[in-house]
Design a protein around this motif. Structure first.
Motif, PDB file in Angstrom:
ATOM      1  N   THR C 226       0.757  -1.179   0.056  1.00 54.62           N
ATOM      2  CA  THR C 226       0.102   0.193  -0.005  1.00 54.62           C
ATOM      3  C   THR C 226       0.956   1.021   0.082  1.00 54.62           C
ATOM      4  O   THR C 226       2.068   1.107   0.379  1.00 54.62           O
ATOM      5  CB  THR C 226      -0.905  -0.146   1.057  1.00 54.62           C
ATOM      6  N   PRO C 227       0.451   2.508  -0.279  1.00 47.37           N
ATOM      7  CA  PRO C 227       1.119   3.492  -0.223  1.00 47.37           C
ATOM      8  C   PRO C 227       1.751   3.765   1.033  1.00 47.37           C
ATOM      9  O   PRO C 227       0.991   4.241   1.930  1.00 47.37           O
ATOM     10  CB  PRO C 227       0.231   4.597  -0.554  1.00 47.37           C
ATOM     11  N   LEU C 228       2.923   3.580   1.062  1.00 43.04           N
ATOM     12  CA  LEU C 228       3.692   3.496   2.472  1.00 43.04           C
ATOM     13  C   LEU C 228       3.908   4.919   3.066  1.00 43.04           C
ATOM     14  O   LEU C 228       4.269   4.984   4.221  1.00 43.04           O
ATOM     15  CB  LEU C 228       4.982   2.603   2.162  1.00 43.04           C
ATOM     16  N   ASP C 229       4.225   5.899   2.297  1.00 35.48           N
ATOM     17  CA  ASP C 229       4.201   7.174   3.239  1.00 35.48           C
ATOM     18  C   ASP C 229       3.157   7.916   3.417  1.00 35.48           C
ATOM     19  O   ASP C 229       3.162   8.968   4.105  1.00 35.48           O
ATOM     20  CB  ASP C 229       5.238   8.121   2.039  1.00 35.48           C
ATOM     21  N   ILE C 230       1.983   7.378   3.296  1.00 39.10           N
ATOM     22  CA  ILE C 230       0.770   8.165   3.746  1.00 39.10           C
ATOM     23  C   ILE C 230       0.225   7.241   5.081  1.00 39.10           C
ATOM     24  O   ILE C 230       0.235   5.852   5.105  1.00 39.10           O
ATOM     25  CB  ILE C 230      -0.429   7.889   2.808  1.00 39.10           C
ATOM     26  N   PRO C 231       0.273   7.832   6.186  1.00 36.89           N
ATOM     27  CA  PRO C 231      -0.251   7.224   7.410  1.00 36.89           C
ATOM     28  C   PRO C 231      -1.568   6.683   7.236  1.00 36.89           C
ATOM     29  O   PRO C 231      -2.587   7.112   7.201  1.00 36.89           O
ATOM     30  CB  PRO C 231      -0.184   8.249   8.234  1.00 36.89           C
ATOM     31  N   SER C 232      -1.563   5.129   7.823  1.00 43.21           N
ATOM     32  CA  SER C 232      -2.801   4.658   8.010  1.00 43.21           C
ATOM     33  C   SER C 232      -2.494   3.533   9.323  1.00 43.21           C
ATOM     34  O   SER C 232      -1.553   3.291   9.633  1.00 43.21           O
ATOM     35  CB  SER C 232      -3.440   4.041   6.969  1.00 43.21           C
ATOM     36  N   MET C 233      -3.667   3.205   9.835  1.00 41.02           N
ATOM     37  CA  MET C 233      -3.227   2.048  10.868  1.00 41.02           C
ATOM     38  C   MET C 233      -2.346   0.934  10.348  1.00 41.02           C
ATOM     39  O   MET C 233      -1.518   0.404  10.858  1.00 41.02           O
ATOM     40  CB  MET C 233      -4.653   1.344  11.362  1.00 41.02           C
ATOM     41  N   GLY C 234      -2.521   0.919   9.113  1.00 37.32           N
ATOM     42  CA  GLY C 234      -1.636  -0.298   8.488  1.00 37.32           C
ATOM     43  C   GLY C 234      -0.204  -0.027   8.076  1.00 37.32           C
ATOM     44  O   GLY C 234       0.635  -0.649   8.507  1.00 37.32           O
ATOM     45  N   THR C 235      -0.014   1.358   7.681  1.00 43.10           N
ATOM     46  CA  THR C 235       1.271   1.378   7.156  1.00 43.10           C
ATOM     47  C   THR C 235       1.895   1.852   8.489  1.00 43.10           C
ATOM     48  O   THR C 235       3.055   1.534   8.525  1.00 43.10           O
ATOM     49  CB  THR C 235       1.265   2.692   6.580  1.00 43.10           C
ATOM     50  N   VAL C 236       1.317   2.378   9.486  1.00 45.46           N
ATOM     51  CA  VAL C 236       1.835   2.604  10.871  1.00 45.46           C
ATOM     52  C   VAL C 236       2.457   1.403  11.398  1.00 45.46           C
ATOM     53  O   VAL C 236       3.684   1.287  11.813  1.00 45.46           O
ATOM     54  CB  VAL C 236       1.058   3.463  11.788  1.00 45.46           C
ATOM     55  N   THR C 237       1.732   0.401  11.421  1.00 49.63           N
ATOM     56  CA  THR C 237       2.186  -1.262  11.671  1.00 49.63           C
ATOM     57  C   THR C 237       3.334  -1.490  10.896  1.00 49.63           C
ATOM     58  O   THR C 237       4.028  -2.069  11.509  1.00 49.63           O
ATOM     59  CB  THR C 237       0.886  -2.024  11.629  1.00 49.63           C
ATOM     60  N   TYR C 238       2.932  -1.219   9.667  1.00 51.11           N
ATOM     61  CA  TYR C 238       4.316  -1.721   8.668  1.00 51.11           C
ATOM     62  C   TYR C 238       5.610  -0.976   8.933  1.00 51.11           C
ATOM     63  O   TYR C 238       6.664  -1.771   9.250  1.00 51.11           O
ATOM     64  CB  TYR C 238       4.135  -1.150   7.307  1.00 51.11           C
ATOM     65  N   TRP C 239       5.757   0.196   9.499  1.00 44.99           N
ATOM     66  CA  TRP C 239       7.053   0.655   9.817  1.00 44.99           C
ATOM     67  C   TRP C 239       7.304   0.395  11.295  1.00 44.99           C
ATOM     68  O   TRP C 239       8.583   0.203  11.473  1.00 44.99           O
ATOM     69  CB  TRP C 239       6.888   2.177   9.654  1.00 44.99           C
TER      70      TRP C 239
END
Lengths: 638, 340, 288
Positions: C226-239
């Protein structure tokens, strides 16, 4: 009713767990007899197949190329086990070419036996080449078909190759950088009907280990030391018994698991980790061994991640644009964010690893310091030799790591310097070719807003994703509408090779070198315009930016004529030419070398290669790690 | 009985049709990815791994590989060839692991996925349904209320984190269970107790993580279904008739609420052929999840088709079985295209 | 706007008498306000390394900072907003399709029903995860809105079948026949008679659907799709996972997003449970 049942079940489960409480790594094998190594290819999809020549083998680094199969020569990316990067393994000496490079003679080493007791002779080499030649679908088949006219032996230990056209670098196909064309055992393959379909299970090699067992699901491979190890290739050449009786290669996908396994001393060599984990591991495990003992810990591989743009795409065909993008990158920030400051930066198009600092970087630095670019009617010197010290200071401030005081020490660890962070100069460069800036945002000369997608790798190599995010942020600050798109590595390479994505630059690498030899031919050959492929057709090898330069063509043609072994100085001279042309043109933006956080555990084993003792590359999936096994010895702990 | 027969046959034909559609979609889509030609993928993988392939050899190799894989011809011709082979029971060779047959690759991973997921699905369904039924029936119990909150609280935790937490707790901190793998390294599959106990021991953590993940959903669904059933008139009558509460619970409430739950179970069982990639990553467990993910990434058309085929057929049959058996359970539902 | 009045009075009644509804309402309101706060964020959600790295919660940074030097509190306001919008989009779109298809199939029966069931099944059998990976490969750029549409297109079949079964059994009920015989129009019957029965299932499936779409978003983010530089619950977890938060001890990086998610779902659950019970009059009076 249900409550009682739940309670009883819990008691039962707990009891069962206690019964099973004891753990063993391997049945019947003591822990201190096994060297446990991580195989970064993870789970092997087809573990029962070992026929590298026939293809269809998903992982070569299950121990197959490190412990079993061997070939004629190795070039070590570091200093080499005896201080010399060039190693003759199955061959007794370097290749002998005739005057016009149409004939190559190889003298093989005597006394080596395959692991099933059959002696290794010239027959094996001839058989390998002839089989490959007959099957262009095999891994090195097409290469042999294109290059080899005839191959034959003149005695049991001498092989002669007659080439279809002059090729002073024909021997490189048998020279391991990461892998190479390995030699097939004739006595096994000649009995087989279909050499491509044959699984070659169990594999038979000249190396000191044999396959003992493996996981049918592909997660681990166990190798055992040959009882006749002194007749293996390493045994004959060095006469030293490998320290580990068993070697286990495991595929572990989750970095958290790797860290926890090593903390529990259940994993001896980790291939790669995200920087924080490696550093945390280093701090908490007193037996931890890393390439650098302390900052920057990681081993620099001879690969150069760069920002690669397709020159057929507007506006990347203009070198002012490429230079402007370079000057808009704050490399200190990128190094900090991507690697926690443990990156080895390079301003030129050569990886800053192995012996290259001595051969290229030392020689070119004075020229770099004087290099000027013209911006309008002003002159600007973009090189900044102070950047390594800036990185060291930033690292100390942000992370608190211990950094050396001596700038020369720092140079050795993180690189010589890079291009200044000069967004104002970048602005002028852009304006000089028609870009405009309105409301803080850049517009291209054709009036459209300037958008850039940085295509990068996703989960598998997090440092690459982080670097891309950092670069995108800096370009956004500069006024370009930049963002990242993370994809699987194979997708990245594919898209880069086709070059069809609009408004996209690729954060990947195409420059890869030996490390232990200054010859740049390995990647540079494909930059010649005769191999040029336009957008939409897949690139032939290492020129995805579709860079065309007459000067580079000349360098390549001159390089082709040089002798790989005798004209090292000329090769370096041509290499420096190449560096200068590329600095002028900036076809791609070199950033840093791909540093690998290979972390070893000194609890059960000692003798790992380090920066103080750089006898080979510790990164365990490389074919040259073969030489580690004679240096690694048990510590004696139980 | 005749109506039932006619109905069953219709549904079966639809089932076959659905499988056909699914297979066709699975055939076409991977080939739509621009430039993801299996031959090129193989070459690229070699180049990425640092194998030196000089320019002219690359072209030659690509041609040779395409011929070897049998990928010449138009999309339609390949499609027809595929059906011909498929109906003979041949799923073809895997491209990334050429020439190993796809069936062989699937056969190694399949038992692990099916074993683990079938077991955990049934266990979490059973516990979730029973507990959910009790929770729906007895709204006042404190224990049930806590369970309700717990079931809801666990569900949003990302599975990767949940699995890792369990792993850290049981394998590294408490050191009760192994850190990964399907069975101990060095053992070979056999019928010995040593092997079997190793399999059980290594399967406990993955199973536990999957059960915790799944139980919440079944629990909450059942609870809601039971709540809804309790509104029905016939339940009121049962109470008015002073029937024993456990009887009301078992026969009037649970049985009436079961049909959608059973449907869910059947469908979930059908979907186990998708594998769970995260379980496989965290626990180093063999299975179809990583197999299909790697297959997609490597443009291994045949392998993708093979694995997906199992999934499609399983789910299609699951829906078929649901459709013909539910009318038998829920008398209010008729045959003419009934059930969930 | 006459129907708003009974809605407001219902809400007031629920709030006064049902502690679950009270909790849920307040919690969700807080979370929405939290998401709304993103407007006031002093930091650009896509920028990083502006604050000291991995600091535990303090007065300056209420939720602490993560390993990328971002203030976790403000980052999560954006993440919550994006994820809420995302899962609501998916839920709404797929509910609409599910209800329309489910009611039509269940009520009309016959050929139309068979066709719709066929359509449903064709979607159900396609394994979603591989398909999403494929789409990502084909489409290259997959923004969150595109992902939402795709998930919505796959989120309806299961629930449509549920609704269809409900409608099928309702159809056979006495009140349907009496309504038909007394000449009521189809639409009014659907709205006033069926909907109260369908609504509980729909609401329950909405919670499931939101969880499912969020779970998918997180799984895809973990794999980096997913677009990794946009914060979402998923991307925050990813980082957090990428930078090894669990091993590094930066527990707040994971605890706060997970805590927010847990709060959200427990609250959603109680909300729907209390509304469901309210709609069914008997349940209000008799709780066994």
């Amino acid at each position: 009713m249900s409550r009682v049942r739940v309670f009883l079940t819990a008691v039962l489960v707990l009891a069962a767990l206690l019964v099973f409480a004891q753990q063993e790594v391997l049945p019947g094998i003591a822990r201190n007899e096994v060297l446990i190594i991580e195989d970064p290819s993870g789970r092997s999809t087809n573990p029962g197949r070992f026929n590298l020549w026939g293809g269809g083998v998903s992982s070569w680094s299950t121990g197959l190329q490190q412990l079993c199969l061997g070939t004629l020569w190795y070039i070590d990316p570091d200093e080499g086990i005896e201080g010399e990067p060039w190693i003759n393994l199955l061959a007794a000496e370097p290749p002998i070419y005739n005057d016009d490079y149409t004939k190559m003679t190889v003298r093989l080493r005597k006394g080596i036996y395959w692991s099933d007791g059959v002696p290794f002779t010239a027959d094996d080499v001839v058989f390998t080449v002839e089989t490959l030649k007959a099957h262009p679908e095999m891994t090195w088949g097409a290469y042999m078909q294109v290059n080899v006219e005839k191959v034959y032996k003149t005695d049991d230990y001498t092989v002669v190759f007659e080439l279809k056209k002059p090729n002073g670098r024909f021997h490189t196909i048998f020279t391991v950088r990461w892998a190479a064309c390995y030699i097939m055992p004739k006595h096994i393959f000649e009995k087989v009907d279909d050499v491509v379909a044959f699984d070659f299970n169990p594999p038979v090699g000249t190396g000191p280990y044999v396959l003992k067992s493996y996981d049918p699901n592909g997660y681990w491979f166990l190798w055992e030391l040959r009882s006749d190890w002194e007749r293996s290739d390493l045994g004959v050449v060095y006469g030293v018994k490998p320290g580990a009786k068993y070697v286990l290669y495991k595929g572990i996908a989750s970095p958290e698991k790797k860290v926890m396994d090593q903390m529990a001393h259940e994993l001896d060599i980790i291939h790669d980790l995200p920087p924080e984990s490696a550093i945390a591991l280093y701090k908490s495990n007193p037996y931890c061994v890393t390439w650098f003992d302390g900052w920057p810990w990681a081993h620099p591989d001879p690969t150069l991640p760069s920002i690669i743009m397709n020159h057929e795409q507007y506006p990347y065909n203009m070198k002012e644009v490429r230079w402007a993008l370079t000057l808009a990158i704050d490399i200190v920030q990128v190094a900090l964010q991507a690697y926690n400051g443990c990156a080895t930066i390079s301003p030129i198009h050569i990886p800053p690893t192995g012996l290259y600092p001595k051969w290229y970087f030392d020689k070119i630095e004075p020229w770099l310091k004087e290099f000027t670019i013209k911006v309008g009617n002003k002159e600007f010197k973009p090189y900044d030799p102070e950047i390594p010290v800036k990185i060291a200071n930033a690292v100390k401030y942000a992370f608190g790591y211990d950094v050396p005081q001596d700038p020369n020490e720092i140079k050795k660890m993180v690189g010589y310097g890079w291009w200044k962070y000069a967004p104002d100069v970048a602005e002028e460069l852009l304006k000089s070719v028609g870009f405009t800036k309105k409301g803080g945002k850049w517009y291209r000369p054709d009036g459209k807003p300037w958008k850039i997608h940085i295509l990068c790798e996703a989960a598998t190599r997090s440092v690459m994703t982080r670097a891309a995010v950092a670069i995108a942020e800096q370009w956004r600050k500069f006024g370009i509408d930049a963002d990242i798109e993370a994809v699987e590595p194979s997708m990245l390479w594919q898209r880069m090779n086709y070059g069809q994505d609009p408004d996209t630059v690729y954060w990947a690498w195409c420059i890869e070198t030996w490390g232990g030899h200054p010859d740049l031919f390995w990647f540079l050959e494909s930059w010649h315009s005769e191999y040029y492929r336009p957008t939409g057709q897949t690139v032939v090898a290492k020129n995805p930016m579709r860079y065309k330069s007459e000067k580079i063509d000349k360098v390549i043609e001159d390089l082709r004529k040089t002798d790989f072994f005798k004209e090292i100085d000329k090769i370096i001279e041509l290499g420096l030419e190449y560096v200068k042309v590329c600095v002028e043109d900036m076809p791609i933006i070199p950033v840093f070398s791909y540093n690998v956080f290979t972390v070893c555990d000194g609890y059960y084993w000692t003798g790992y290669p380090t920066a103080k003792n750089p006898y080979t590359n510790p990164v365990p999936n490389w074919g040259n790690t073969r030489f580690m096994f004679i240096k690694i010895q048990p510590t004696g702990r139980k | 009985m005749r109506a039932f027969f006619k109905y069953a046959v219709t549904r079966f034909l639809i089932c076959l049709l659905v499988i056909f559609i699914g297979v066709t979609i699975t055939f076409v889509i991977p080939r739509l990815i621009p430039g993801a030609n299996p031959a090129e993928v193989v070459i690229r993988r070699l180049q990425m791994a640092g194998t030196y392939l000089p320019p002219e050899s690359v072209e030659k190799m690509k041609e040779a590989l395409l011929k070897l894989y049998g990928l010449e011809g138009s999309l339609f011709q390949q499609y027809l060839r595929f059906w011909k082979e498929f109906l003979r029971g041949n799923l073809g060779p895997s491209f990334a692991s050429f020439p190993t047959p796809v069936i062989k690759l699937i056969a190694t991973s399949l038992p692990w996925t099916v074993g683990l997921l079938a077991l955990t699905t049934v266990v979490s369904w059973l516990s979730g349904t029973i507990l959910g039924g009790i929770a729906g029936f007895r709204k006042r119990g404190l224990f049930m209320k806590i369970l309700e909150i717990f079931a809801n609280a666990v569900r949003p935790i990302p599975y990767y984190i949940l699995a890792l937490l369990l792993l850290i707790l049981f394998a590294y901190v408490l050191r009760l269970l192994p850190t990964g793998g399907a069975y101990q390294i060095g053992l070979s599959p056999s019928l010995s107790w040593k092997y079997i106990s190793s399999v059980i021991k290594h399967g406990l953590l993955p199973a536990l993580s999957l059960i915790i993940l799944g139980i919440g959903g079944w629990f909450l669904n059942m609870r809601n279904l039971v709540s809804a059933v309790l509104q029905e008139d016939f339940v009121d009558f049962a109470f008015l008739m002073k029937l024993d509460e456990s009887v009301i619970f078992r026969f009037y409430t649970m049985k009436a609420a079961l049909p959608p739950q059973l449907t869910g179970l059947a469908l979930q069982l059908g979907m186990i052929f998708n594998g769970t990639i995260i379980t496989e990553i965290v626990f180093n467990y063999p299975g179809l999840g990583t197999l299909i993910y790697t297959a997609i990434m490597q443009s291994d058309y045949n392998l993708v088709m093979g694995v997906t085929l199992f999934s499609i057929v399983a789910v299609a049959f699951a829906t078929f079985l649901i459709d013909i058996s539910l009318p038998l359970i829920d008398p209010r539902v008729q045959y003419s295209g009934s059930s969930v | 706007m006459g129907f708003l009045h009974p809605v407001f009075s219902a809400i007031r009644r629920l709030f006064k008498y049902d502690p679950r509804f009270r909790f849920a309402f307040i919690a969700i309101a807080c979370l929405v306000v939290f998401a709304f706060l993103s407007i006031f964020s002093p930091y650009d959600p896509r920028s990083s390394y502006y604050a000291p790295i991995s600091q535990p919660p303090s007065l300056k940074h209420i939720f602490g900072t993560n390993g990328r030097g971002q203030d976790l509190f403000w980052l999560l306001t954006f993440a919550m907003k994006n994820s809420l919008i995302f899962s609501l989009e998916v839920a709404l779109l797929s509910r609409i399709i599910a209800i329309v298809v489910g009611i039509t199939a269940g009520y009309k029966r016959g050929i139309l029903d068979q066709i719709l069931v066929l359509l449903c099944d064709s979607f159900i059998i396609l394994p979603l995860f591989p398909l999403l990976v494929f789409l990502k490969l084909i489409m290259r750029q997959m923004s969150f809105s595109t992902l939402a549409i795709v998930l919505a297109l796959f989120g309806w079949p299961w629930d449509a079948r549920l609704i269809r079964s409900q409608v099928l059994s309702l159809r056979e009920r006495v009140f349907t026949y009496s309504a038909i015989f007394s000449g009521r129009s189809l639409l009014s019957m659907i709205f006033s008679d069926y909907l109260p029965h369908i609504l509980p299932i729909t609401l329950a499936t909405t919670v499931n659907n939101m969880l499912w779409s969020l779970g998918f978003e997180i799984t895809l983010s973990i794999l980096g799709l997913t677009p990794l530089d946009i914060p979402s619950m998923g991307t925050v977890t990813y980082w957090a996972i990428q930078q090894q938060a669990m091993v590094m001890g930066t527990w707040w990086w994971l605890a706060f997003p997970i805590g927010l998610l847990v709060l959200l779902f427990v609250a959603l659950y109680f909300l729907f449970v209390s509304i469901t019970d309210y709609i069914n009059p008997k349940a209000r009076i008799i709780s066994r």
